[in-house]
Scaffold this active site. Structure first.
Site, PDB file in Angstrom:
ATOM      1  N   VAL A  91     -11.223 -33.421  19.993  1.00 26.11           N
ATOM      2  CA  VAL A  91     -11.205 -32.684  18.727  1.00 26.11           C
ATOM      3  C   VAL A  91     -12.507 -32.921  17.962  1.00 26.11           C
ATOM      4  O   VAL A  91     -13.065 -32.000  17.358  1.00 26.11           O
ATOM      5  CB  VAL A  91      -9.998 -33.115  17.860  1.00 26.11           C
ATOM      6  N   GLU A  92     -13.001 -34.146  17.986  1.00 30.55           N
ATOM      7  CA  GLU A  92     -14.185 -34.504  17.209  1.00 30.55           C
ATOM      8  C   GLU A  92     -15.458 -33.858  17.747  1.00 30.55           C
ATOM      9  O   GLU A  92     -16.249 -33.300  16.989  1.00 30.55           O
ATOM     10  CB  GLU A  92     -14.363 -36.030  17.207  1.00 30.55           C
TER      11      GLU A  92
END
Length: 247
Positions: A77-78
């Site tokens: 996600v990051e």
């Protein structure tokens, strides 16, 4: 019989054995994101390939600390597991540290080297940060992830607003920035896919449950081209697993 406790042939089995986040099947947003990730198999294959050198190390760190296995999915996600990722908010690396937070957690940042891009150093710093946030939010991991994305103050202010209004203060009822409102469901969605690949018709790549790299102390400065030659690796491949070096 299956593998003995704590020993797995595949990293994904290790992660799934250590999952402990709340079940989110009743929430529509994570389900929708899970379908999105399942439908974008080329993207997921690319991300999983990037994760391959690092994910065993991260899974081991999580197991040692007794933290949820799902946290190894957070870099998807990051940064899509890209150590060279750089955001518009000047966050850097696999775990997307801004300079000030990186310094607070001991990450070296200078002309030669930036530990925000060093996956070993930044992973340990990120897990330290997540542990501190989790304690501050009374063990609630969803609030912890929201705080990792938006900042602890933003989440605490949202909780206070709900308390004044007599509303629930769990993640799903808070008014948070749009990015954060998607950030947590995305992590839960990826964990749904990893835990249930058959349901989502996704084939996870086999990643051996063994270290993807070794740490060698050189004792002095060493040109990366020379180091790559000594390691019997292509220079580009060697640089990709040593992403912290600016020079």
């Amino acid at each position: 019989p299956g593998d003995p406790p704590g020993t797995y042939d595949n990293v994904w089995a290790k992660l799934v054995a250590n999952v402990s986040l709340p079940n989110c099947y009743d929430q529509e947003t994570p389900r929708n994101w899970a379908n999105w990730y399942a439908d974008h198999d080329e993207y997921m294959a690319r991300v999983m390939k990037r994760a391959q050198p690092w994910i065993y190390f991260i899974a081991e760190e999580l197991e040692t600390r007794g933290m949820p296995g799902e946290l190894a999915l957070l870099p998807i996600v990051e940064s899509a597991y890209d150590p060279f990722a750089y955001s518009s908010g000047r966050a850097l690396g696999t775990w997307q540290f801004i300079a000030s937070t990186g310094k607070h957690y001991g990450l070296q940042q200078d002309w030669w080297y930036d530990e925000r891009r060093d996956v070993v150093a930044s992973t340990r710093a990120a897990l330290d940060y997540l542990e501190r946030l989790q304690k501050g939010f009374n063990g609630d991991w969803l609030l912890t992830f929201a705080a990792y994305n938006a900042g602890g103050g933003t989440v605490r202010n949202a909780i206070k607003r709900n308390q004044k209004a007599g509303k629930p203060t769990d993640f799903w009822h808070l008014k948070l920035p749009k990015e954060t409102s998607s950030y947590v469901p995305k992590l839960l969605a990826i964990s749904l896919v990893v835990k249930n690949p058959e349901r989502y018709n996704v084939e996870l790549p086999v990643i051996d449950s063994a270290p993807g790299f070794a740490i060698i102390e050189t004792g002095t400065q060493l040109d990366l081209v020379v180091a790559a030659d000594l390691a019997g690796m292509e220079t580009d491949d060697f640089y990709r697993i040593n992403p912290g070096f600016n020079r």
